[in-house]
Design an enzyme around this catalytic site. Structure first.
Site, short mmCIF file in Angstrom:
data_model
loop_
_atom_site.label_atom_id
_atom_site.label_comp_id
_atom_site.label_asym_id
_atom_site.label_seq_id
_atom_site.Cartn_x
_atom_site.Cartn_y
_atom_site.Cartn_z
N ASP A 20 -7.91 -25.52 -39.04
CA ASP A 20 -6.95 -25.12 -38.01
C ASP A 20 -6.65 -23.63 -38.20
O ASP A 20 -6.01 -23.25 -39.19
CB ASP A 20 -5.68 -25.96 -38.14
CG ASP A 20 -4.68 -25.70 -37.01
OD1 ASP A 20 -4.78 -24.65 -36.36
OD2 ASP A 20 -3.81 -26.56 -36.81
N HIS A 21 -7.09 -22.80 -37.25
CA HIS A 21 -6.98 -21.36 -37.42
C HIS A 21 -5.56 -20.84 -37.27
O HIS A 21 -5.29 -19.66 -37.49
CB HIS A 21 -7.90 -20.65 -36.41
CG HIS A 21 -8.47 -19.36 -36.93
ND1 HIS A 21 -8.29 -18.92 -38.21
CD2 HIS A 21 -9.22 -18.40 -36.31
CE1 HIS A 21 -8.90 -17.77 -38.39
NE2 HIS A 21 -9.46 -17.42 -37.25
N ARG A 22 -4.62 -21.71 -36.89
CA ARG A 22 -3.24 -21.29 -36.82
C ARG A 22 -2.65 -21.08 -38.22
O ARG A 22 -1.78 -20.24 -38.41
CB ARG A 22 -2.39 -22.33 -36.07
CG ARG A 22 -2.71 -22.47 -34.60
CD ARG A 22 -1.94 -23.62 -33.98
NE ARG A 22 -2.26 -24.91 -34.60
CZ ARG A 22 -1.71 -26.07 -34.23
NH1 ARG A 22 -0.80 -26.10 -33.27
NH2 ARG A 22 -2.06 -27.19 -34.84
#
Length: 476
Positions: A446-448
């Site tokens: 998850d690139h968040r």
């Protein structure tokens, strides 16, 4: 003298076997009207959006009525079975013949009010009729209709569909087999009544079911593809007529929930996937050595065990990857524990049970937990609790001969590691091209909350451990 049917008949409602589930599908009835049941006896198997679960009855008595046939999706709180808890009481009046006009209820046929139920089962207004006198010729028509469907009888095969079976006949005709064996038989399209039992006291074993599948008369046209040979339950597709070009399979249960979760994850969390190809020859040699280790005797030792251990080491070195995104509070929730999910393909769809606190387990303990997890999933007995609270997941697509993939995150998790097939390939080793055991890993995150640097470090650490498994000692 009459009886209070409110006290005589107890109704068992579909419980919420998960957390907040609203419905479940009845997969299999293990009892029939007229069977004697005891408190705690499993009477049916149901499938929720998370798992297949066996339901025990909380009463002693005789089964009066099955309210729904197999394959029916029932809302939580609906009555699914009623039990005569005082079968030795004075009998009721004989049932009315099916050809007679409708009549008013007898004086002792009282509408049943709100019944006390087990915690979490809910209550609902319902009514119940008397169980017919033992040996009566005509039971209530709703029960007969459901019973006809449960037994798979057609009108031609049963010219008198409302003729009541004797109380002992359902139990006597039902083959003896444990629930996992019944599940296996259903998945393979095997009629247990036609299986030769070799177990103690005439109990059908898993080997008996497999033997029936390999017998010439029981092999279906699609059995070689590993699919159901015939329609034996709600999961099997509808029969295909000659010349048909399509088969429609209802999407429900685990597969429906998985589809919804994956769509939600794909369009909520921004996915990034990175890949690395590596030489795992040393790891494969270590697997062979561990198989001969007395401390691991009887345990499942395979490459997945060391891959799981390598991922746990990488998480320990990079704990920020073990986190979750809290959208409501706009926070990153760091997890100080690892519930390691293992994706398992089952006939009902993809299940992802997880090993609780996997970071605290020794190698033998991890091997034991992996073995139990896989066996339980294959038998369809994974509990909803076992699939909750995961933090990271491993999916082993290599068992299907696939090199790698771009896995989708499980909702609420930050990373998932895909393991490709391990193959003998030419590889430059110590300056020379040699045949080595090679695989490809893919890490989606998850690139968040996981940037490229963190994701790359985790993937590189997993690869470094598998290339040189001595790091399991030095890095741990």
């Amino acid at each position: 003298m009459t009886h209070d049917t409110t006290l005589r008949y107890r109704e068992f409602k579909m419980p919420d076997v998960g957390e907040g589930l609203t419905e479940a599908e009845i997969l299999k009835w293990f009892v029939q009207p007229g069977d004697t049941v005891t408190d705690g006896q499993v009477v049916c198997e149901v499938e929720t959006a998370k798992a297949a679960v066996e339901l025990p009855i909380p009463y002693d008595g005789v089964v009066h009525e099955l309210r729904f046939p197999e394959g029916t999706t029932v809302d939580v709180g609906q009555v699914i079975i009623s039990v005569d808890v005082t079968p030795d009481a004075a009998p009721a009046e004989p049932a009315t013949a099916p050809t007679a006009p409708a009549v008013e209820p007898e004086p002792d046929e009282k509408p049943q009010g709100r019944q006390p139920v087990l915690v979490g089962y809910g209550v609902a207004e319902s009514s119940t009729r008397r169980r017919p006198r033992k040996g009566a010729q005509v039971p209530e028509q709703p029960t007969a209709a459901i019973q006809s469907e449960l037994n798979g009888r057609s009108a031609a095969a049963s010219p008198d569909p409302v003729a009541a079976p004797s109380a002992a006949s359902p139990a006597a005709a039902r083959p003896l087999a444990k629930p996992p064996v019944r599940k296996l038989a259903k998945d393979l399209g095997v009629d247990l009544a036609a299986v030769v039992a070799t177990g103690p006291d005439g109990v059908i074993t898993r080997d008996d079911v497999h033997a029936a599948v390999t017998a010439p008369e029981s092999v279906s046209s699609n059995s070689e593809a590993g699919e159901e040979g015939k329609e034996t339950g709600p999961q099997a597709p509808a029969p295909v007529q000659m010349g048909a070009r399509e088969t429609r399979v209802p999407v429900k249960g685990v597969r429906k929930a998985t589809a919804a979760a994956m769509v939600g994850s794909a369009f909520t969390a921004p996915h990034v996937t990175e890949f690395i190809t590596l030489d795992v020859t040393r790891t494969m040699k270590l697997v062979d050595e561990l198989k001969a280790d007395p401390d691991l005797a009887g345990l499942r030792v395979n490459p997945l065990l060391l891959i799981a251990k390598a991922l746990l080491v990488a998480i320990k070195r990079n704990p920020e990857v073990n986190a979750a995104w809290d959208e409501v509070n706009q926070e990153i929730v760091q997890k100080h524990y690892v519930n390691l999910g293992i994706a398992a393909a089952t006939p009902r769809g993809l299940l992802v049970p997880n090993i609780k606190d996997a970071h605290e387990l020794t190698l033998p303990q991890l091997a034991r937990s992996l073995g139990e997890l896989v066996t339980t999933a294959r038998e369809g007995k994974t509990s909803p609790a076992a699939m909750q609270g995961g933090t990271v997941t491993i999916t082993n697509v290599g068992v299907f001969g696939v090199d790698t993939g771009t896995p989708i995150l499980n909702p609420g998790e930050s990373a998932i590691l895909a393991v490709g097939a391990i193959k003998l390939q030419p590889w430059v080793h110590k300056g020379k091209v040699k045949p080595r055991q090679v695989t490809t890993l893919a890490l989606s995150f998850d690139h968040r909350l996981v940037d490229g640097e963190l994701g790359s470090k985790v993937l590189a650490d997993v690869a470094a451990v598998l290339e040189n498994p001595r790091r399991l000692i030095t890095w741990a």
